[in-house]
Motif scaffolding. Structure first.
Motif, short mmCIF file in Angstrom:
data_model
loop_
_atom_site.label_atom_id
_atom_site.label_comp_id
_atom_site.label_asym_id
_atom_site.label_seq_id
_atom_site.Cartn_x
_atom_site.Cartn_y
_atom_site.Cartn_z
N GLY A 184 -13.51 -8.60 7.85
CA GLY A 184 -12.94 -9.48 8.86
C GLY A 184 -12.08 -10.62 8.36
O GLY A 184 -11.73 -11.52 9.12
N TYR A 185 -11.68 -10.58 7.08
CA TYR A 185 -10.82 -11.64 6.55
C TYR A 185 -9.35 -11.41 6.87
O TYR A 185 -8.52 -12.30 6.67
CB TYR A 185 -11.01 -11.77 5.04
N ALA A 186 -9.02 -10.23 7.34
CA ALA A 186 -7.64 -9.92 7.75
C ALA A 186 -7.70 -8.77 8.75
O ALA A 186 -8.62 -7.95 8.74
CB ALA A 186 -6.79 -9.52 6.54
N GLN A 187 -6.70 -8.73 9.63
CA GLN A 187 -6.58 -7.60 10.57
C GLN A 187 -5.83 -6.44 9.93
O GLN A 187 -6.06 -5.28 10.29
CB GLN A 187 -5.85 -8.04 11.84
N ALA A 188 -4.96 -6.75 8.99
CA ALA A 188 -4.16 -5.72 8.32
C ALA A 188 -3.81 -6.19 6.92
O ALA A 188 -3.65 -7.39 6.67
CB ALA A 188 -2.90 -5.42 9.11
N MET A 189 -3.70 -5.23 6.00
CA MET A 189 -3.33 -5.53 4.62
C MET A 189 -2.27 -4.54 4.13
O MET A 189 -2.42 -3.33 4.27
CB MET A 189 -4.54 -5.45 3.69
N ILE A 190 -1.21 -5.08 3.56
CA ILE A 190 -0.21 -4.29 2.84
C ILE A 190 -0.73 -4.18 1.41
O ILE A 190 -0.94 -5.21 0.75
CB ILE A 190 1.16 -5.00 2.86
N CYS A 191 -0.95 -2.96 0.91
CA CYS A 191 -1.62 -2.87 -0.39
C CYS A 191 -1.19 -1.62 -1.15
O CYS A 191 -0.71 -0.66 -0.57
CB CYS A 191 -3.14 -2.86 -0.21
N GLY A 192 -1.39 -1.66 -2.46
CA GLY A 192 -1.03 -0.53 -3.30
C GLY A 192 -0.67 -0.98 -4.70
O GLY A 192 -1.20 -1.98 -5.20
N GLY A 193 0.22 -0.24 -5.33
CA GLY A 193 0.59 -0.56 -6.70
C GLY A 193 2.07 -0.36 -6.95
O GLY A 193 2.75 0.37 -6.22
N THR A 194 2.58 -1.02 -7.99
CA THR A 194 3.99 -0.89 -8.35
C THR A 194 4.14 -1.07 -9.85
O THR A 194 3.37 -1.80 -10.49
CB THR A 194 4.85 -1.90 -7.59
N GLU A 195 5.12 -0.39 -10.42
CA GLU A 195 5.35 -0.49 -11.87
C GLU A 195 6.77 -0.06 -12.20
O GLU A 195 7.32 0.84 -11.56
CB GLU A 195 4.37 0.41 -12.61
N ALA A 196 7.35 -0.74 -13.20
CA ALA A 196 8.66 -0.35 -13.73
C ALA A 196 8.65 -0.65 -15.22
O ALA A 196 9.36 -1.51 -15.71
CB ALA A 196 9.78 -1.10 -13.02
N ALA A 197 7.80 0.09 -15.92
CA ALA A 197 7.57 -0.17 -17.34
C ALA A 197 8.24 0.84 -18.25
O ALA A 197 7.89 0.94 -19.43
CB ALA A 197 6.06 -0.20 -17.61
N VAL A 198 9.22 1.59 -17.73
CA VAL A 198 9.99 2.48 -18.61
C VAL A 198 11.04 1.62 -19.30
O VAL A 198 12.19 1.51 -18.86
CB VAL A 198 10.63 3.64 -17.82
N THR A 199 10.62 0.95 -20.37
CA THR A 199 11.46 0.03 -21.12
C THR A 199 11.31 0.34 -22.61
O THR A 199 10.34 0.98 -23.03
CB THR A 199 11.04 -1.44 -20.88
#
Length: 419
Positions: A184-199
């Protein structure tokens, strides 16, 4: 908190920027068709490197999601996260406004954050001096900025955080977001993962650890989870984002529901910096805790999206862990490693793999593990080799394991009116 006080949490929006497609439709079609997203690196000259292949995002234009000034002030990992988040909101037809902004949060994980910016600014520092470094270096580099910038771009004023747990980061983010909505701390959450480590530096570091495949002449078959000839993982990049929503809130606005998230388990091996504990005890406990959290037995599990990195240590250990957690059901469940197509997105992998699991539950189609030609005798389960499979999937698990001994399992289930 008792079960009666826990809210049900559903998935109403999905976004994906991946090496096999830059939106949900392209990504899902790529998974089912066994599309290869791995090739020779084009983001920089890899000729000095032992490994010269990766799963790069191709044809991505950040200006479809933000203006040029904003894009210039973001590392690629943050661009991916913001873009996939906007996709997920659009997919859910979810509008953030003055009335609900404080009840919508963001939780996006990443393994290394803005490594490319750090490398570029270090070069400027060494060749041109400290006074020529960008004032945006720190805010572009720090790992929390994908979550922070997504909130800025969408207006989400609720809980906001970032998980940085190596290759488990995206799954930790989804699990932690699930808890926030469930309690109950939020009605909706945008969530997941991201990466751009091809360096250059990242590639050099993983290669020095002898973690990467060196099949530079045949990149399309370099990533081969559970195959006896696997020789290391292949790096990838991108982002996978879910919009999690409290069930009654989703129903009140007539939202389309892909499925329900019902379980989250996390453990630590407490064993080694980079190697899994032999026998997979920690990974097995994560699966067991997730199923217990969901109130499900092993016999109810139909599909597992494996961590499946294509490294000698991971694949046999994960196989042992699945057997330990599921018992005889391990031989009846369908398992696939979608990394065989996308490469390993590090902290972004849990995001795109959670998206895949949700689609499997929603569409009753299981993606394959491509390049599985000669299974390792130690990997003797059903890994859905080379071709997708139509089958009824009521319950799916998503596994993610990270350096440091982090283990995460998420549980997704078909949405039914009654729990």
């Amino acid at each position: 908190m008792t079960n009666l006080e826990k809210k049900r949490v559903v998935v109403t929006g999905l976004g994906a920027i991946t090496p096999i497609g830059n939106n949900l439709t392209e990504y899902w079609e790529g998974l089912l068709s066994g599309r290869n997203g791995i090739g020779l690196i084009t983001l920089f000259d890899p000729s000095r490197h032992v490994c010269r292949i990766a799963g790069e995002v191709k044809g991505y234009d950040p200006h479809e999601y933000m203006d040029r000034k904003e894009a210039k002030r973001m590392d690629r990992f943050a661009q991916f996260g913001v873009s996939a988040s906007k996709q997920a909101l659009a997919d859910a037809q979810f509008e953030i406004n003055d009335l609900n902004a404080e009840q919508v949060g963001v939780l996006i994980g990443t393994g290394v954050g803005g490594l490319k910016v750090l490398e570029d600014q270090q070069e400027i520092y060494l060749t041109r001096g400290p006074d020529r470094c960008s004032p945006f270096m720190i805010p572009m580099m720090i790992s929390n900025m994908a979550a922070g910038l997504t909130a800025i771009h969408t207006g989400a004023k609720g809980p906001n955080s970032c998980t940085v747990t190596a290759c488990a980061a995206g799954s930790h983010a989804v699990g932690d977001a699930f808890r926030l909505v469930q309690r109950g701390y939020a009605q909706a959450m945008i969530c997941g993962g991201t990466e751009a480590a091809v360096t250059p530096l990242s590639l050099a570091g993983f290669a020095a650890a002898r973690a990467l495949s060196t099949r530079n002449e045949t990149p399309e078959v370099a990533c081969r989870p559970f195959d006896v000839a696997r020789d290391g993982f292949v790096m990838g990049e991108g982002s996978g984002i879910l919009l999690l929503e409290e069930l009654e809130h989703a129903k009140s606005r007539g939202a389309r529901i892909y499925g329900e998230i019902v379980g989250y388990g996390m453990t630590c091996d407490a064993h080694h910096m980079t190697s899994p504990v032999p026998g997979g005890e920690g990974a097995a406990r994560a699966m067991q805790l997730a199923m217990k959290d969901a109130g499900l037995s092993p016999e109810q599990v139909n599909y597992i999206n494996a961590h499946g990195t294509s490294t000698p240590a991971n694949d046999s250990t994960e196989t042992a862990a699945i057997k330990r957690a599921l018992g005889e059901q391990a031989y009846k469940v369908a398992i696939s490693s979608t990394k065989s197509m996308t490469g390993h997105l590090l902290g972004g992998s849990g995001g795109i793999e959670a998206v895949a699991c949700v689609m499997v539950v929603a569409k009753d189609q299981v993606p394959p593990t491509i390049n599985l030609e000669n299974p390792d005798p130690a990997c003797d389960l059903d890994y859905v080799p080379n071709y997708s499979r139509p089958m009824n999937v009521e319950v799916a698990l998503s596994n993610s394991f990270g350096f440091g001994g982090h283990n995460v399992t998420l549980v997704f289930k078909k949405y039914r009116q009654e729990a």
